[in-house]
Motif scaffolding. Structure first.
Motif, PDB file in Angstrom:
ATOM      1  N   ALA A  38       3.007  -8.823   6.545  1.00  0.00           N
ATOM      2  CA  ALA A  38       2.799  -7.667   7.221  1.00  0.00           C
ATOM      3  C   ALA A  38       1.327  -7.645   7.734  1.00  0.00           C
ATOM      4  O   ALA A  38       0.554  -7.283   6.788  1.00  0.00           O
ATOM      5  CB  ALA A  38       3.183  -6.588   6.819  1.00  0.00           C
ATOM      6  N   SER A  55       0.732   4.383   2.084  1.00  0.00           N
ATOM      7  CA  SER A  55       0.023   5.092   3.511  1.00  0.00           C
ATOM      8  C   SER A  55       0.762   6.313   3.333  1.00  0.00           C
ATOM      9  O   SER A  55       1.962   6.499   3.450  1.00  0.00           O
ATOM     10  CB  SER A  55       0.363   4.306   4.595  1.00  0.00           C
ATOM     11  N   ASP A 107       8.788  -2.884   8.123  1.00  0.00           N
ATOM     12  CA  ASP A 107       8.941  -2.568   6.321  1.00  0.00           C
ATOM     13  C   ASP A 107      10.417  -2.102   6.172  1.00  0.00           C
ATOM     14  O   ASP A 107      10.999  -2.447   5.267  1.00  0.00           O
ATOM     15  CB  ASP A 107       8.130  -1.446   6.170  1.00  0.00           C
ATOM     16  N   TYR A 124      -3.533  -6.721  12.902  1.00  0.00           N
ATOM     17  CA  TYR A 124      -3.853  -5.388  12.557  1.00  0.00           C
ATOM     18  C   TYR A 124      -5.233  -5.283  12.415  1.00  0.00           C
ATOM     19  O   TYR A 124      -6.057  -5.958  11.976  1.00  0.00           O
ATOM     20  CB  TYR A 124      -3.030  -4.996  11.283  1.00  0.00           C
ATOM     21  N   LEU A 153      -4.060   4.592   1.509  1.00  0.00           N
ATOM     22  CA  LEU A 153      -4.680   4.997   2.753  1.00  0.00           C
ATOM     23  C   LEU A 153      -3.922   6.259   3.298  1.00  0.00           C
ATOM     24  O   LEU A 153      -2.843   6.729   2.750  1.00  0.00           O
ATOM     25  CB  LEU A 153      -4.086   4.124   3.786  1.00  0.00           C
ATOM     26  N   ASP A 167       0.750  -1.077  -0.120  1.00  0.00           N
ATOM     27  CA  ASP A 167       0.009  -0.053   0.027  1.00  0.00           C
ATOM     28  C   ASP A 167       0.881   1.282  -0.001  1.00  0.00           C
ATOM     29  O   ASP A 167       1.939   1.266   0.491  1.00  0.00           O
ATOM     30  CB  ASP A 167      -0.953   0.021   1.215  1.00  0.00           C
ATOM     31  N   HIS A 215      -1.163   4.586   7.864  1.00  0.00           N
ATOM     32  CA  HIS A 215      -1.162   3.454   8.197  1.00  0.00           C
ATOM     33  C   HIS A 215      -2.493   3.137   9.156  1.00  0.00           C
ATOM     34  O   HIS A 215      -2.964   4.086   9.785  1.00  0.00           O
ATOM     35  CB  HIS A 215      -0.055   2.652   8.759  1.00  0.00           C
ATOM     36  N   TYR A 255       2.318  -5.324   3.133  1.00  0.00           N
ATOM     37  CA  TYR A 255       0.823  -5.101   3.630  1.00  0.00           C
ATOM     38  C   TYR A 255      -0.001  -5.332   2.414  1.00  0.00           C
ATOM     39  O   TYR A 255       0.053  -4.462   1.466  1.00  0.00           O
ATOM     40  CB  TYR A 255       0.780  -3.768   4.072  1.00  0.00           C
ATOM     41  N   MET A 300      -2.757   2.241  12.400  1.00  0.00           N
ATOM     42  CA  MET A 300      -2.566   2.425  13.592  1.00  0.00           C
ATOM     43  C   MET A 300      -3.235   3.912  14.118  1.00  0.00           C
ATOM     44  O   MET A 300      -3.475   3.974  15.220  1.00  0.00           O
ATOM     45  CB  MET A 300      -1.186   2.433  14.065  1.00  0.00           C
ATOM     46  N   HIS A 302       6.615   2.141  14.945  1.00  0.00           N
ATOM     47  CA  HIS A 302       5.733   1.537  13.694  1.00  0.00           C
ATOM     48  C   HIS A 302       6.519   1.626  12.507  1.00  0.00           C
ATOM     49  O   HIS A 302       7.328   2.562  12.514  1.00  0.00           O
ATOM     50  CB  HIS A 302       4.355   2.209  13.797  1.00  0.00           C
ATOM     51  N   GLY A 303       6.261   0.505  11.601  1.00  0.00           N
ATOM     52  CA  GLY A 303       6.990   0.677  10.172  1.00  0.00           C
ATOM     53  C   GLY A 303       8.529   0.183  10.260  1.00  0.00           C
ATOM     54  O   GLY A 303       8.991  -0.052   9.324  1.00  0.00           O
ATOM     55  N   SER A 327       5.223   0.747   4.570  1.00  0.00           N
ATOM     56  CA  SER A 327       5.168  -0.083   3.025  1.00  0.00           C
ATOM     57  C   SER A 327       5.797   0.819   1.957  1.00  0.00           C
ATOM     58  O   SER A 327       7.032   1.209   2.294  1.00  0.00           O
ATOM     59  CB  SER A 327       3.710   0.079   2.936  1.00  0.00           C
TER      60      SER A 327
HETATM   61  O1  PXL Z   1       3.760  -1.455   8.495  1.00  0.00           O
HETATM   62  C1  PXL Z   1       2.928  -2.306   8.165  1.00  0.00           C
HETATM   63  C2  PXL Z   1       1.758  -1.610   7.965  1.00  0.00           C
HETATM   64  C3  PXL Z   1       1.717  -1.290   6.370  1.00  0.00           C
HETATM   65  N1  PXL Z   1       0.664  -0.786   5.765  1.00  0.00           N
HETATM   66  C4  PXL Z   1      -0.366  -0.420   6.619  1.00  0.00           C
HETATM   67  C5  PXL Z   1      -0.509  -0.537   7.966  1.00  0.00           C
HETATM   68  C6  PXL Z   1       0.613  -1.275   8.558  1.00  0.00           C
HETATM   69  C7  PXL Z   1       0.628  -1.681   9.854  1.00  0.00           C
HETATM   70  O2  PXL Z   1      -0.133  -1.383  10.731  1.00  0.00           O
HETATM   71  O3  PXL Z   1      -1.553  -0.272   8.651  1.00  0.00           O
HETATM   72  C8  PXL Z   1      -1.688   0.293   5.822  1.00  0.00           C
END
Ligand code: PXL
Length: 281
Positions: free
Chosen positions: A108, A11, A216, A116, A40, A9, A43, A79, A45, A212-213, A17
């Motif tokens: 992921a 984000s 990735d 998630y 998105l 994705d 992400h 993801y 979270m 977070h992340g 990602s």
């Molecule tokens: O990092 C993993 C990830 C990637 N992309 C999206 C996420 C997440 C983890 O929550 O929500 C959209």
């Protein structure tokens, strides 16, 4: 120069990602094409987020690439937005996997014992089908448990890790890497088992903060190392060291937990680390 394609994705904000894969792979001297699987706002979270699924773009984009004769040295997935998308990604592997190029799957979908927010309980078995087609998979322990049905544990020894990796290989992949492995409070690392029975592990000191992340960041760096000719153990170690450097550089920032690790300031260091390690290849 090696060319890879990453299917995951976008984000838009929050460093994960594609917004991690692109800069990291570019810095490592690898051409990184993208097939965005969803867009998105952030992400998942974050409390509020939008998600536009792009599953219906995978096939027409693939058709166009096939007509143009475009090929890839590596295919890297992270993801994925839905079970249906997992199915499309499997078809993408069938079309663009040659047997000689590398398929790397980071499933992921979960962490700290939990899926998630965006996934239901049917999702891991769809992701298992994606893993089945991979050369290398890189789940964390939570993801490995969801993929294999082995109960999640926070306290374990080498036998538990070995049985997780054996079960992951039964899915069909050639090499199973497990991230987030820890046998002692102050250390954290990675282990792998391949079909020939080769086992490897590498540990760094455990940073008290978690961001977070970083998964990735880890997978992108591993792929960069592999594409630059490192063996898997060296690429896994390079990526572990680099993630620690990024976490340490980020630790002072309060907002960083949600916005990901501030890897940008460490890109010059990454370039040096790659060159240093390639001297020894
Ligand atoms: O990092 C993993 C990830 C990637 N992309 C999206 C996420 C997440 C983890 O929550 O929500 C959209």
């Amino acid at each position: 120069m090696k060319r890879i394609i990453t299917l995951q994705d976008i984000s838009c904000v929050g460093r994960c990602s594609i917004t991690v894969a692109l800069p990291i792979l570019s810095a490592m001297g690898v051409e990184c094409g993208i097939l965005p699987t969803a867009v998105l706002s952030t992400h998942t979270m974050f409390k509020t987020f939008t998600c536009k699924d792009l599953t219906d773009q995978i096939e027409p984009i693939s058709d166009a690439w096939e007509k143009e004769g475009i090929t890839f040295d590596g295919i890297y997935t992270g993801y994925l937005a839905s079970g249906d998308q997992c199915h499309q990604v499997c078809q993408f592997f069938d079309r663009f996997g040659t047997g000689d190029n590398l398929i790397l799957v980071d499933p992921a979908m979960a962490d700290n014992g939990k899926l998630y927010a965006a996934f239901d309980n049917a999702f891991p078995s769809e992701m298992a089908k994606v893993c089945a087609k991979a050369d290398i998979i890189l789940p964390n322990i939570t993801e490995a448990c969801l993929l294999t049905g082995i109960p999640y544990r926070t306290e374990y020894g080498p036998d538990y890790i070995r049985s997780l990796m054996e079960k992951l290989l039964e899915l069909g992949c050639k090499t199973a890497v497990l991230t987030g492995v820890s046998y002692q409070p102050g250390q954290l690392g990675v282990a792998y088992l391949d079909r020939s029975g080769k086992e490897f592990s590498y540990f760094t000191r455990r940073c008290p903060q978690s961001f977070h992340g970083t998964g990735d960041l880890y997978s992108s760096t591993v792929l960069g190392g592999l594409m630059r000719g490192m063996d898997l153990g060296d690429a896994l170690a390079l990526a572990a060291d680099f993630v620690v450097i990024c976490i340490e550089a980020t630790a002072a920032s309060k907002s960083a937990r949600w916005y990901g690790v501030e890897f940008e300031s460490q890109i010059p260091r990454l370039c040096e680390m790659v060159e240093e390690r390639l001297k020894n290849v």
